[in-house]
Each structure stands twice: as C-alpha cells, then as structure tokens.
Design an enzyme around this catalytic site. Structure first.
Site, short mmCIF file in Angstrom:
data_model
loop_
_atom_site.label_atom_id
_atom_site.label_comp_id
_atom_site.label_asym_id
_atom_site.label_seq_id
_atom_site.Cartn_x
_atom_site.Cartn_y
_atom_site.Cartn_z
N GLU A 104 61.03 79.28 46.08
CA GLU A 104 60.18 78.65 47.10
C GLU A 104 61.00 77.93 48.15
OE1 GLU A 104 57.56 78.44 48.57
OE2 GLU A 104 55.77 78.13 47.36
N ASP A 105 60.48 77.91 49.36
CA ASP A 105 61.13 77.19 50.44
C ASP A 105 61.02 75.67 50.27
OD1 ASP A 105 58.38 77.21 50.82
OD2 ASP A 105 58.44 77.95 52.88
N ASP A 108 55.83 70.48 48.65
CA ASP A 108 55.31 69.34 49.39
C ASP A 108 54.27 68.65 48.49
OD1 ASP A 108 54.82 67.73 51.64
OD2 ASP A 108 53.42 69.13 52.53
N PHE A 157 57.95 66.40 58.58
CA PHE A 157 57.63 67.83 58.72
C PHE A 157 58.85 68.54 59.28
CE2 PHE A 157 55.89 71.69 60.49
CZ PHE A 157 55.06 72.10 59.45
N ARG A 170 61.02 79.75 62.55
CA ARG A 170 61.50 80.26 61.25
C ARG A 170 62.91 80.81 61.34
NH1 ARG A 170 57.03 80.65 57.77
NH2 ARG A 170 55.04 81.24 58.69
P1 IMP Z 1 52.30 72.41 49.20
O1 IMP Z 1 51.21 73.24 48.60
O2 IMP Z 1 51.76 71.18 49.87
O3 IMP Z 1 53.43 72.09 48.25
O4 IMP Z 1 52.87 73.19 50.43
C1 IMP Z 1 53.69 74.25 50.34
C2 IMP Z 1 53.71 75.03 51.63
O5 IMP Z 1 53.33 74.25 52.78
C3 IMP Z 1 55.12 75.47 51.89
O6 IMP Z 1 55.41 76.70 51.23
C4 IMP Z 1 55.13 75.57 53.40
O7 IMP Z 1 54.63 76.82 53.80
C5 IMP Z 1 54.19 74.50 53.85
N1 IMP Z 1 54.93 73.25 54.17
C6 IMP Z 1 54.95 72.10 53.49
N2 IMP Z 1 55.73 71.18 54.08
C7 IMP Z 1 56.25 71.77 55.17
C8 IMP Z 1 57.15 71.33 56.21
O8 IMP Z 1 57.69 70.20 56.25
N3 IMP Z 1 57.43 72.25 57.18
C9 IMP Z 1 56.90 73.52 57.20
N4 IMP Z 1 56.06 73.96 56.24
C10 IMP Z 1 55.73 73.10 55.25
MG MG Z 2 55.94 78.77 51.42
#
Ligand code: IMP
Ligand code: MG
Length: 186
Positions: A104-105, A108, A157, A170
């Site tokens: 995973e990237d 959050d 962010f 990206r």
């Molecule tokens: P989560 O479900 O809140 O953990 O979010 C995961 C997804 O939200 C990631 O795979 C990203 O696609 C997007 N995301 C969360 N934080 C960021 C950020 O700081 N920049 C860009 N995309 C984000």
């Molecule tokens: Mg993602």
C-alpha cells in the site's frame, strides 16, 4: 482544476527521492529474508501504490508473483476517505494457501485497508501481512498492524510517488506537500 504546474505547486518536499529509494531497498532486502522459501504474492492497490509496487518488487530477490486490485471509496471530499469501499478490479488469480503481502502507498484512516484485509482473509491465504510506504497514525480510525512500514508522516495531505490530488502529481518522484492555494483553488 487547472493543469497543475508540477514544480511550482510544491510547497515542501517531505521525503526526497533518494530517501524513498533507500527505504525501498531496505524493505526489499528484509522481505527477501523473511519470505525465503515461501510462496509470496504481492497484492498492490491501484493506482496510488503503482510506483511503490514497481520499485519494491525489483528490490526483492526471491521469487514472487504479483496481483493488482483497484478500489475506490464512495463519496467524500478529494482529500478524505469515507470507509465505504468498492472493488473496481479484483484479483486475477487465487491466493488460497499463498503468503500474501498487501503493498500500500499510505495508511490514513485505515478504513480502506480494513475492508481489504477482511476481503482477502476470506480467500484463505496462508498468511496475510501489510507493507505500507507511508503511515499517517494521527488520522487512524481503525486499529491496523502494519508489518512493514516505510515512513511515519505527520497529518498532512501529501502527493507524489503515486499519491494524487485530483488525479494529478502521481508522477513526481518524491513525496511532497502542495501550496495551500492549490488545495483551495476552485
Ligand atoms: P484510508 O482508507 O483513509 O487509510 O485511505 C487510504 C487511501 O486514501 C490511500 O490509499 C490514498 O489513496 C488516499 N489517501 C490518504 N491520505 C492521502 C494523502 O495524504 N495524499 C493522497 N492520498 C491519500
Ligand atoms: Mg491507495
């Protein structure tokens, strides 16, 4: 959104390209040791994890297979996730009995990954672990054990190295933060 000026829109580089690449090599070496002799499948989540997946797999020296999923979260603002996940692209092969590592990237709130973990566990892999390049612990809504973590970052962010704002940025090779006026632009 206007066509972004990739360089001019950056307020700050949070993680330079060289630091990302060094960390990826470190993670790859560790994974190669930990999964030696095991049937490892890397499952990455498009689109944000694409550069990380591409670099990480080449830093791994043991045999691996890869698979790609794409998910999207329903609704919410561009910088927020809602927790409701829709699978746009499913696995293309069975992971039953395999050692699976989710690549995973960023984690959050953890809602996306929490959903994916439950989904993939239902497919009976031999093991299921997580490798995340970025961890934003301040925003976590669900408890998640990250087995392999690249960097822990503050609650900002970020864009670049796969991460987008409105589908842009990206392709930047580093992780950065945009100028406030970019986020507030209509
Ligand atoms: P989560 O479900 O809140 O953990 O979010 C995961 C997804 O939200 C990631 O795979 C990203 O696609 C997007 N995301 C969360 N934080 C960021 C950020 O700081 N920049 C860009 N995309 C984000
Ligand atoms: Mg993602």
């Amino acid at each position: 959104m206007q066509t972004p000026d990739l360089v001019d829109d950056i307020a700050e580089v949070l993680i330079p390209e060289a630091d990302i690449q060094a960390k990826v090599r470190e993670l790859g070496a560790q994974l190669s040791r930990d999964y030696e002799g095991r049937p490892l499948t890397l499952v990455s989540v498009l689109k944000g994890s694409l550069p990380f997946m591409a670099d990480l797999m080449r830093a791994i020296s043991i045999p691996v297979t890869i698979d790609l999923m794409e998910v999207s979260s329903y609704g919410g603002a561009v910088t927020e996730t809602s927790g409701l996940v829709r699978i746009l692209k499913d696995l293309s092969a069975s992971i039953e009995g395999r050692d699976v590592l989710i690549v995973e990237d960023i984690i959050d709130t953890g809602l996306t990954l929490n959903y994916l973990l439950r989904y993939l566990r239902g497919k009976n892999p031999r093991s299921l672990r997580i490798c995340a390049l970025l961890d934003k612990p301040a925003r976590r809504l669900v408890d998640i054990d990250i087995d392999y973590r690249g960097f822990s970052i503050p609650d900002r962010f970020v864009i670049g190295y796969g991460l987008d704002y409105g589908e842009h940025y990206r392709n930047l090779p580093f992780i950065g933060v945009l100028k406030p006026e970019v986020y507030s632009a209509p």
